[in-house]
Design a protein around this motif. Structure first.
Motif, PDB file in Angstrom:
ATOM      1  N   ARG A 110     -35.316  23.054  41.580  1.00 25.54           N
ATOM      2  CA  ARG A 110     -35.660  24.252  40.796  1.00 25.54           C
ATOM      3  C   ARG A 110     -36.754  23.930  39.779  1.00 25.54           C
ATOM      4  O   ARG A 110     -37.697  24.712  39.592  1.00 25.54           O
ATOM      5  CB  ARG A 110     -34.413  24.781  40.086  1.00 25.54           C
ATOM      6  N   HIS A 113     -40.056  23.754  41.542  1.00 28.09           N
ATOM      7  CA  HIS A 113     -40.560  25.082  41.910  1.00 28.09           C
ATOM      8  C   HIS A 113     -41.055  25.861  40.700  1.00 28.09           C
ATOM      9  O   HIS A 113     -42.061  26.578  40.785  1.00 28.09           O
ATOM     10  CB  HIS A 113     -39.467  25.864  42.630  1.00 28.09           C
ATOM     11  N   GLU A 114     -40.357  25.753  39.584  1.00 26.12           N
ATOM     12  CA  GLU A 114     -40.789  26.475  38.390  1.00 26.12           C
ATOM     13  C   GLU A 114     -42.137  25.965  37.901  1.00 26.12           C
ATOM     14  O   GLU A 114     -42.999  26.752  37.496  1.00 26.12           O
ATOM     15  CB  GLU A 114     -39.726  26.357  37.296  1.00 26.12           C
ATOM     16  N   ALA A 117     -44.880  26.971  40.516  1.00 26.93           N
ATOM     17  CA  ALA A 117     -45.260  28.380  40.490  1.00 26.93           C
ATOM     18  C   ALA A 117     -46.393  28.642  39.508  1.00 26.93           C
ATOM     19  O   ALA A 117     -47.081  29.674  39.608  1.00 26.93           O
ATOM     20  CB  ALA A 117     -44.049  29.238  40.129  1.00 26.93           C
ATOM     21  N   LEU A 139     -46.294  29.035  47.068  1.00 26.80           N
ATOM     22  CA  LEU A 139     -45.774  27.840  46.411  1.00 26.80           C
ATOM     23  C   LEU A 139     -45.984  26.635  47.312  1.00 26.80           C
ATOM     24  O   LEU A 139     -45.745  26.715  48.526  1.00 26.80           O
ATOM     25  CB  LEU A 139     -44.280  28.004  46.120  1.00 26.80           C
ATOM     26  N   CYS A 141     -44.505  23.818  48.754  1.00 29.50           N
ATOM     27  CA  CYS A 141     -43.165  23.268  48.967  1.00 29.50           C
ATOM     28  C   CYS A 141     -43.249  21.788  49.304  1.00 29.50           C
ATOM     29  O   CYS A 141     -44.202  21.328  49.931  1.00 29.50           O
ATOM     30  CB  CYS A 141     -42.475  24.006  50.113  1.00 29.50           C
ATOM     31  N   ARG A 170     -42.151  29.558  50.954  1.00 31.96           N
ATOM     32  CA  ARG A 170     -41.244  30.222  50.028  1.00 31.96           C
ATOM     33  C   ARG A 170     -40.343  29.199  49.361  1.00 31.96           C
ATOM     34  O   ARG A 170     -39.948  28.215  50.008  1.00 31.96           O
ATOM     35  CB  ARG A 170     -40.367  31.227  50.780  1.00 31.96           C
ATOM     36  N   PRO A 171     -39.958  29.403  48.110  1.00 33.23           N
ATOM     37  CA  PRO A 171     -38.972  28.508  47.492  1.00 33.23           C
ATOM     38  C   PRO A 171     -37.692  28.418  48.320  1.00 33.23           C
ATOM     39  O   PRO A 171     -37.104  27.333  48.445  1.00 33.23           O
ATOM     40  CB  PRO A 171     -38.720  29.161  46.132  1.00 33.23           C
ATOM     41  N   ASP A 174     -37.927  25.809  51.049  1.00 30.01           N
ATOM     42  CA  ASP A 174     -37.782  24.437  50.561  1.00 30.01           C
ATOM     43  C   ASP A 174     -36.308  24.119  50.308  1.00 30.01           C
ATOM     44  O   ASP A 174     -35.840  23.009  50.594  1.00 30.01           O
ATOM     45  CB  ASP A 174     -38.592  24.260  49.275  1.00 30.01           C
ATOM     46  N   LEU A 175     -35.558  25.087  49.776  1.00 26.21           N
ATOM     47  CA  LEU A 175     -34.132  24.881  49.542  1.00 26.21           C
ATOM     48  C   LEU A 175     -33.388  24.761  50.869  1.00 26.21           C
ATOM     49  O   LEU A 175     -32.465  23.942  51.000  1.00 26.21           O
ATOM     50  CB  LEU A 175     -33.559  26.018  48.713  1.00 26.21           C
ATOM     51  N   TYR A 212     -29.288  24.920  41.971  1.00 28.57           N
ATOM     52  CA  TYR A 212     -30.638  25.485  41.987  1.00 28.57           C
ATOM     53  C   TYR A 212     -30.717  26.765  41.164  1.00 28.57           C
ATOM     54  O   TYR A 212     -31.774  27.096  40.620  1.00 28.57           O
ATOM     55  CB  TYR A 212     -31.056  25.765  43.431  1.00 28.57           C
ATOM     56  N   GLU A 218     -31.005  35.970  47.695  1.00 29.46           N
ATOM     57  CA  GLU A 218     -31.463  34.771  48.407  1.00 29.46           C
ATOM     58  C   GLU A 218     -30.292  34.010  49.025  1.00 29.46           C
ATOM     59  O   GLU A 218     -30.433  33.401  50.090  1.00 29.46           O
ATOM     60  CB  GLU A 218     -32.246  33.876  47.462  1.00 29.46           C
TER      61      GLU A 218
END
Length: 281
Positions: A110, A113-114, A117, A139, A141, A170-171, A174-175, A212, A218
């Motif tokens: 997380r 990703h933050e 972004a 993003l 990844c 997309r985030p 990646d997750l 996360y 999601e």
């Protein structure tokens, strides 16, 4: 699948800056990654210049849990700062599979990703498509947050290494890729070769999503996205096998070939409702 395209960085001892030590682990880069004092010297990926710029930008936005790029050589190699800590190599030890470890992996992703972004994506780079999100995204990844690529300190994920497979996406993608390795999203027969016994994938998927901070919409999408990611990984392996890549040919035969992939994909579909319920309850 544990991708053979990752770099190999592990914990070493000593701080003699004149000592060049081979770092163990991995497959494709085995025997080609070295630590010398505070630096790691390794083969540079094709997108090394763009990755270096991205890593520096991440640091400017507060994410210092990745190696800092130092130098690109004229011989196709790169130097980055060494991240001290422990890296779990297969078969993965119990300490890397604890609830605390899993929560911290979600939190670290997380944070990545933050920060990411806030970094503009360089659309002029031919990012690798091997493990990339087929739906694309803005993003960058990581795409390969397997246990081999996470540095732990005091039982918590503290660093990410090997951004060779980084690509736009997309985030959630990646997750999903991360969940494949950390739940793991494998049928029990496939998981037993690399993971401690008794791991409950549905429970662990929920823990990773909690770490996360995944939103409810999601969470509802995650199981199908994991199925999509598994199909992309299968296609990636198929291309490498078709090309006669000896590393993949050996691993493919050793790990059960297409029968194993069929079993994993069938298991994911059959348990989709179980995973969804665990994520949403």
């Amino acid at each position: 699948m544990i991708p053979a395209t990752r770099s190999v960085i592990g914990m070493t001892t000593g701080d003699d800056s004149t000592h060049r030590e081979m770092l163990t682990g991995g497959m494709a880069n085995a025997g080609a990654v070295f630590r010398q004092g505070a630096l790691v010297d390794r083969p540079a990926p094709r997108t090394a210049r763009a990755i270096h710029a991205h890593l520096l930008a991440l640091r400017q936005h507060g994410f210092d849990a990745a190696p800092a790029p130092v130098h690109l050589t004229h011989h196709g190699r790169e130097q980055l700062t060494f991240l001290p800590g422990d890296v779990a190599l297969p078969p993965f030890p119990p300490w890397a599979m604890t609830r605390t470890a899993l929560m911290s992996v979600g939190g670290l992703l997380r944070r990545l990703h933050e920060a990411g972004a806030r970094v503009p994506l360089d659309i002029h780079v031919a990012w690798p498509r091997d493990l990339a999100d087929p739906e694309g995204g803005t993003l960058l990844c990581h795409n390969d947050v397997c246990p081999d690529n996470v540095v732990f300190r005091d039982g918590r994920a503290a660093g990410l290494i090997d951004f060779d497979m980084a690509a736009p996406g997309r985030p959630l993608w990646d997750l999903a890729m991360t969940a494949r390795y950390w739940a793991p999203m494998l049928d029990p027969a496939s998981a037993t070769a690399y993971y401690p016994a008794g791991l409950d994938a549905a429970t662990r998927l929920r823990i990773l999503a909690d770490g996360y901070g995944l939103s409810l919409p999601e969470r509802a999408e995650l199981p199908r996205t994991i199925e999509q990611a598994t199909a992309v990984c299968r296609a990636f392996v198929a291309r490498r096998v078709a090309d006669g890549d000896t590393v993949y040919l050996h691993a493919f035969a050793e790990r059960g070939g297409w029968e194993r992939w069929d079993r994993i994909q069938d298991w994911l579909v059959r348990h989709r409702e179980t995973f969804t319920t665990a994520l949403l309850e």
